[in-house]
Write a protein that holds these residues in place. Structure first.
Motif, PDB file in Angstrom:
ATOM      1  N   ALA A   1      51.585  56.812  33.817  1.00  0.00           N
ATOM      2  CA  ALA A   1      50.287  56.855  34.481  1.00  0.00           C
ATOM      3  C   ALA A   1      49.559  55.515  34.356  1.00  0.00           C
ATOM      4  CB  ALA A   1      49.434  57.980  33.887  1.00  0.00           C
ATOM      5  N   LEU A   2      49.730  54.869  33.204  1.00  0.00           N
ATOM      6  CA  LEU A   2      49.038  53.599  32.957  1.00  0.00           C
ATOM      7  C   LEU A   2      49.547  52.488  33.872  1.00  0.00           C
ATOM      8  CD1 LEU A   2      46.880  52.334  31.100  1.00  0.00           C
ATOM      9  CD2 LEU A   2      48.732  51.649  29.570  1.00  0.00           C
ATOM     10  N   ILE A   3      50.872  52.386  34.027  1.00  0.00           N
ATOM     11  CA  ILE A   3      51.388  51.339  34.915  1.00  0.00           C
ATOM     12  C   ILE A   3      51.037  51.635  36.375  1.00  0.00           C
ATOM     13  CG2 ILE A   3      53.241  50.637  33.352  1.00  0.00           C
ATOM     14  CD1 ILE A   3      55.207  52.243  35.040  1.00  0.00           C
ATOM     15  N   GLY A   4      50.993  52.913  36.733  1.00  0.00           N
ATOM     16  CA  GLY A   4      50.556  53.283  38.079  1.00  0.00           C
ATOM     17  C   GLY A   4      49.097  52.941  38.307  1.00  0.00           C
ATOM     18  N   TYR A   5      48.285  53.138  37.272  1.00  0.00           N
ATOM     19  CA  TYR A   5      46.854  52.841  37.333  1.00  0.00           C
ATOM     20  C   TYR A   5      46.616  51.353  37.610  1.00  0.00           C
ATOM     21  CZ  TYR A   5      42.061  52.297  35.461  1.00  0.00           C
ATOM     22  OH  TYR A   5      40.732  51.989  35.283  1.00  0.00           O
ATOM     23  N   PHE A   6      47.266  50.498  36.841  1.00  0.00           N
ATOM     24  CA  PHE A   6      47.064  49.058  37.021  1.00  0.00           C
ATOM     25  C   PHE A   6      47.720  48.550  38.312  1.00  0.00           C
ATOM     26  CE2 PHE A   6      46.123  49.082  32.399  1.00  0.00           C
ATOM     27  CZ  PHE A   6      44.891  48.428  32.458  1.00  0.00           C
ATOM     28  N   ALA A   7      48.833  49.176  38.713  1.00  0.00           N
ATOM     29  CA  ALA A   7      49.465  48.805  39.984  1.00  0.00           C
ATOM     30  C   ALA A   7      48.531  49.128  41.148  1.00  0.00           C
ATOM     31  CB  ALA A   7      50.789  49.537  40.149  1.00  0.00           C
ATOM     32  N   GLY A   8      47.858  50.282  41.082  1.00  0.00           N
ATOM     33  CA  GLY A   8      46.916  50.660  42.123  1.00  0.00           C
ATOM     34  C   GLY A   8      45.729  49.713  42.202  1.00  0.00           C
ATOM     35  N   ILE A   9      45.216  49.304  41.042  1.00  0.00           N
ATOM     36  CA  ILE A   9      44.113  48.338  41.019  1.00  0.00           C
ATOM     37  C   ILE A   9      44.566  47.018  41.637  1.00  0.00           C
ATOM     38  CG2 ILE A   9      42.622  46.948  39.519  1.00  0.00           C
ATOM     39  CD1 ILE A   9      42.550  49.299  37.574  1.00  0.00           C
ATOM     40  N   GLY A  10      45.791  46.592  41.295  1.00  0.00           N
ATOM     41  CA  GLY A  10      46.329  45.366  41.859  1.00  0.00           C
ATOM     42  C   GLY A  10      46.431  45.432  43.374  1.00  0.00           C
ATOM     43  N   VAL A  11      46.908  46.559  43.899  1.00  0.00           N
ATOM     44  CA  VAL A  11      47.018  46.738  45.348  1.00  0.00           C
ATOM     45  C   VAL A  11      45.633  46.723  45.995  1.00  0.00           C
ATOM     46  CG1 VAL A  11      47.650  48.382  47.158  1.00  0.00           C
ATOM     47  CG2 VAL A  11      49.214  47.953  45.263  1.00  0.00           C
ATOM     48  N   PHE A  12      44.660  47.366  45.357  1.00  0.00           N
ATOM     49  CA  PHE A  12      43.295  47.384  45.875  1.00  0.00           C
ATOM     50  C   PHE A  12      42.736  45.964  46.001  1.00  0.00           C
ATOM     51  CE2 PHE A  12      38.695  47.415  45.212  1.00  0.00           C
ATOM     52  CZ  PHE A  12      38.271  48.302  46.185  1.00  0.00           C
ATOM     53  N   LEU A  13      42.891  45.177  44.944  1.00  0.00           N
ATOM     54  CA  LEU A  13      42.371  43.796  44.947  1.00  0.00           C
ATOM     55  C   LEU A  13      43.120  42.939  45.961  1.00  0.00           C
ATOM     56  CD1 LEU A  13      41.942  43.243  41.086  1.00  0.00           C
ATOM     57  CD2 LEU A  13      40.172  43.829  42.758  1.00  0.00           C
ATOM     58  N   LEU A  14      44.435  43.121  46.056  1.00  0.00           N
ATOM     59  CA  LEU A  14      45.228  42.376  47.030  1.00  0.00           C
ATOM     60  C   LEU A  14      44.821  42.739  48.453  1.00  0.00           C
ATOM     61  CD1 LEU A  14      47.616  40.400  47.406  1.00  0.00           C
ATOM     62  CD2 LEU A  14      49.141  42.388  47.407  1.00  0.00           C
ATOM     63  N   GLN A  15      44.566  44.006  48.662  1.00  0.00           N
ATOM     64  CA  GLN A  15      44.115  44.494  49.964  1.00  0.00           C
ATOM     65  C   GLN A  15      42.814  43.831  50.366  1.00  0.00           C
ATOM     66  OE1 GLN A  15      44.827  48.942  51.196  1.00  0.00           O
ATOM     67  NE2 GLN A  15      42.781  48.808  50.396  1.00  0.00           N
ATOM     68  N   LYS A  16      41.894  43.691  49.424  1.00  0.00           N
ATOM     69  CA  LYS A  16      40.601  43.067  49.694  1.00  0.00           C
ATOM     70  C   LYS A  16      40.768  41.577  50.001  1.00  0.00           C
ATOM     71  CE  LYS A  16      37.888  46.569  49.335  1.00  0.00           C
ATOM     72  NZ  LYS A  16      37.150  47.047  50.545  1.00  0.00           N
ATOM     73  N   MET A  17      41.700  40.930  49.308  1.00  0.00           N
ATOM     74  CA  MET A  17      41.936  39.504  49.527  1.00  0.00           C
ATOM     75  C   MET A  17      42.512  39.251  50.930  1.00  0.00           C
ATOM     76  SD  MET A  17      43.604  38.393  45.868  1.00  0.00           S
ATOM     77  CE  MET A  17      44.159  36.821  46.542  1.00  0.00           C
ATOM     78  N   ILE A  18      43.393  40.149  51.353  1.00  0.00           N
ATOM     79  CA  ILE A  18      44.061  39.948  52.650  1.00  0.00           C
ATOM     80  C   ILE A  18      43.149  40.293  53.814  1.00  0.00           C
ATOM     81  CG2 ILE A  18      45.973  40.725  54.101  1.00  0.00           C
ATOM     82  CD1 ILE A  18      47.611  41.147  51.553  1.00  0.00           C
ATOM     83  N   PHE A  19      42.420  41.416  53.668  1.00  0.00           N
ATOM     84  CA  PHE A  19      41.629  41.910  54.795  1.00  0.00           C
ATOM     85  C   PHE A  19      40.141  41.608  54.660  1.00  0.00           C
ATOM     86  CE2 PHE A  19      45.357  44.748  54.503  1.00  0.00           C
ATOM     87  CZ  PHE A  19      45.920  44.458  55.735  1.00  0.00           C
TER      88      PHE A  19
END
Length: 425
Positions: free
Chosen positions: A407-425
């Motif tokens: 759950a912890l690695i999924g949690y941080f992976a999701g945060i990473g995707v969220f931040l990357l999404q904001k950077m791209i779009f």
């Protein structure tokens, strides 16, 4: 006196976390905490009229959440009473361990977004208990159900209590939260799912449904009607809010009234035995009222802290010392693994105003994600986890060893995707 309120709050929280050790239901601890906090506020107040005004304001906000929850829980319980969820679960037929894990996890993920993570966990954990014979293997499935249910609830305004609170409070809108959090949420599920499924080999026996209920009329005559009326009613709540601009609980009560009328019509000409078994009044008796009272107590306690200005002080300290709001929200998500995420989000809503972070600000979006998925890190961190503990008899330390790191690695992976999404779009 502020110190006394904080002390009461901390003691109340400790009692909630140590519920099983103390053998005191967390709802009782929450109610005591909420009432005692407001009692201190009233005793030290120099203007009781103003204090009552603040209490009424908080009570109005709390009531809208509680009515929404009661309506949703009643609809879902009515569907379950008619066996409506079998429409989904009866279609699961795979014998592959990893295949079943993927099916269970994805159904849970999407069902949680349509209903809520607590109800979905109950339905899916019950299903797994019927089709998976090996007790150790069954725990792995239920552990993944908890992660999937919380991930699925994070990107839907009706999927998790905390997301619902933010939606009702005006911090997020329906379309935006779905578009911004779907990808982070699915990633927070897929990473643990890929790891766990790679460890599961071979097949498992599927229990044959050799004992279909002989009372077919009582169980199946309205199954499809109730399922679809209930599902459409739940899905129409965000639409109702967008069209009428009325609070979401009004749409939920409309859906409840509709399915109630349909259910009464279905059993109108049935025998008294059928009416007794399927009556809405029997359904209401099954509603988890202690959970409703828990939310009432803890939200009252948070409201007392907000009225005294303590949450604003905490917000100022976090902002001044941590500077980075992403770090602040990430910490809130991690804390939700230790204590219930409802009061944490309620506190954040009190700490940060819509003037500081307007509707659909990335702060609120990330808060919805972190509070929802962070609760999966420990089994006691979410209502879904607590329900799974009861159904599958999952032990705290078993989950800590087997599932928490996933759950912890999924949690941080999701945060990473969220931040990357904001950077791209």
């Amino acid at each position: 006196m502020e110190g006394l309120i904080v002390l009461i709050f901390i003691i109340g929280y400790a009692a909630i976390v140590l519920e099983h050790k103390l053998s005191i239901n967390k709802s009782a601890s929450a109610l005591l905490t909420g009432v005692l906090c407001w009692t201190i506020v009233a005793l030290v107040s120099t203007n009781i009229e103003e204090t009552l005004h603040h209490l009424n304001e908080h009570l109005s906000e709390i009531a809208s959440i509680l009515f929404f929850l009661m309506g949703a829980m009643t609809i879902v319980e009515l569907i379950a009473t008619y066996g409506g969820f079998e429409i989904i679960t009866d279609r699961i037929s795979t014998k592959s361990q990893s295949g079943l894990l993927w099916i269970i996890a994805l159904i849970t993920f999407f069902m949680s977004s349509l209903l809520d993570n607590l109800t979905t966990t109950i339905v899916m954990a019950t299903l797994v208990s019927k089709i998976v014979h090996d007790s150790k293997l069954r725990l792995m499935y239920v552990g993944m159900i908890v992660i999937a249910a919380n991930a699925g609830g994070a990107w839907s305004p009706i999927g998790d209590v905390t997301t619902t609170m933010l939606w009702i409070g005006g911090q997020i809108s329906t379309g935006n939260i779905i578009s911004q959090l779907f990808l982070p949420s699915i990633v927070s599920l897929l990473i643990p799912l890929l790891v766990l499924s790679s460890q599961m080999k071979g097949t498992l026996p599927i229990k044959e449904e050799n004992s279909k209920n002989t009372d077919s009329e009582e169980v199946t005559f309205g199954k499809n009607i109730i399922f679809w009326v209930g599902l459409i009613g739940l899905l129409s709540v965000p639409v109702f809010k967008s069209v009428t601009h009325l609070p979401p609980f009004m749409g939920m009560l409309l859906a409840l009234g509709t399915i109630w009328a349909v259910a009464e019509t279905l059993i109108k000409n049935k025998s008294e035995d059928v009416k007794n078994r399927l009556s809405i009044f029997r359904v209401i008796e099954k509603i988890d009222m202690p959970s409703i009272l828990f939310f009432l107590g803890i939200l009252l306690a948070v409201g007392a802290l907000q009225t005294m200005g303590m949450l604003t002080s905490v917000a100022t300290w976090l902002t001044d010392n941590l500077k980075n709001q992403t770090v602040v929200v990430t910490i809130i998500g991690l804390l939700s693994a230790i204590v219930d995420n409802v009061p944490l989000v309620a506190a954040a809503m009190g700490m940060y105003s819509l003037e500081q972070f307007p509707m659909d600000d990335p702060f609120w979006e990330l808060l919805a994600f972190c509070a929802g998925t962070g609760g999966s890190i420990l089994i006691i961190g979410s209502a879904a986890g607590v329900a799974a503990m009861g159904i599958a008899k999952i032990e705290f330390f078993w989950y800590l060893k087997k599932m928490s790191w996933l759950a912890l690695i999924g949690y941080f992976a999701g945060i990473g995707v969220f931040l990357l999404q904001k950077m791209i779009f």
